[in-house]
Motif scaffolding. Sequence first.
Motif, short mmCIF file in Angstrom:
data_model
loop_
_atom_site.label_atom_id
_atom_site.label_comp_id
_atom_site.label_asym_id
_atom_site.label_seq_id
_atom_site.Cartn_x
_atom_site.Cartn_y
_atom_site.Cartn_z
N PRO A 91 1.06 -0.95 0.08
CA PRO A 91 -0.21 -0.01 -0.04
C PRO A 91 0.87 1.31 0.29
CG PRO A 91 0.12 -1.02 2.12
CD PRO A 91 0.55 -2.23 0.90
N LYS A 92 0.87 2.20 -0.40
CA LYS A 92 1.28 3.48 -1.16
C LYS A 92 1.48 4.11 0.18
CE LYS A 92 1.31 3.44 -5.80
NZ LYS A 92 0.58 4.73 -6.76
N PRO A 93 1.49 4.30 0.88
CA PRO A 93 1.50 5.64 2.22
C PRO A 93 1.28 7.01 1.64
CG PRO A 93 4.44 5.68 1.70
CD PRO A 93 3.36 4.68 0.30
N GLU A 94 0.07 6.72 2.72
CA GLU A 94 -1.02 8.27 1.92
C GLU A 94 -0.70 9.48 2.23
OE1 GLU A 94 -4.81 8.32 4.32
OE2 GLU A 94 -4.91 5.83 3.34
N PRO A 95 0.17 9.98 1.65
CA PRO A 95 0.47 11.85 2.07
C PRO A 95 0.53 12.18 3.17
CG PRO A 95 -0.66 11.48 0.15
CD PRO A 95 -0.88 10.67 0.30
N LYS A 96 1.30 12.98 3.39
CA LYS A 96 0.79 13.65 4.79
C LYS A 96 0.46 15.20 4.34
CE LYS A 96 3.56 11.43 7.73
NZ LYS A 96 3.73 11.45 9.59
N PRO A 97 -1.44 15.85 4.64
CA PRO A 97 -1.59 17.23 4.36
C PRO A 97 -1.58 17.94 4.19
CG PRO A 97 -3.30 16.30 5.99
CD PRO A 97 -1.87 15.50 5.73
#
Length: 144
Positions: A91-97
Amino acid sequence: MSRLRKKCFIASSFLHGLLLVILAVSPAFRSKEEPKITPPVRVIDGAVIAALMNSSAPAAPAKQSPAPAPAPAPVVEKTPPKQVEQTRPKPKPEPKPKPEPKPKPEPKPEPKPEPKREPKREPKREPKREPEPVKKPTPPPPKI
């Protein structure tokens, strides 16, 4: 026309014009209603309804199609299932806003000190004088 009739005619014309303007402008301020969703209509056979309404008439029997005969199950040789390596994608790490920078409050401009204004002085005026009459030399009295 008398004055009163003219005034009444003008007032009446003004109010009628105002009503026309209100009728022309008011649709702009109405709220748009969402269309109502109506449920689908169920159609019932007329024979069924007639049978229910006339209790003396026998109800129309519902025709049922005969159930098909179950087909014989085909004979399948069992083969061992092939083992396939299942690779799960990482899973691609979700980019932190990115936190939005807080807007800096604008510094309030300090009020400029108003320069001291001296009241305007009007030049002193002397009251107007009437010019003095020119004195004419009076002739000397006659000698007798």
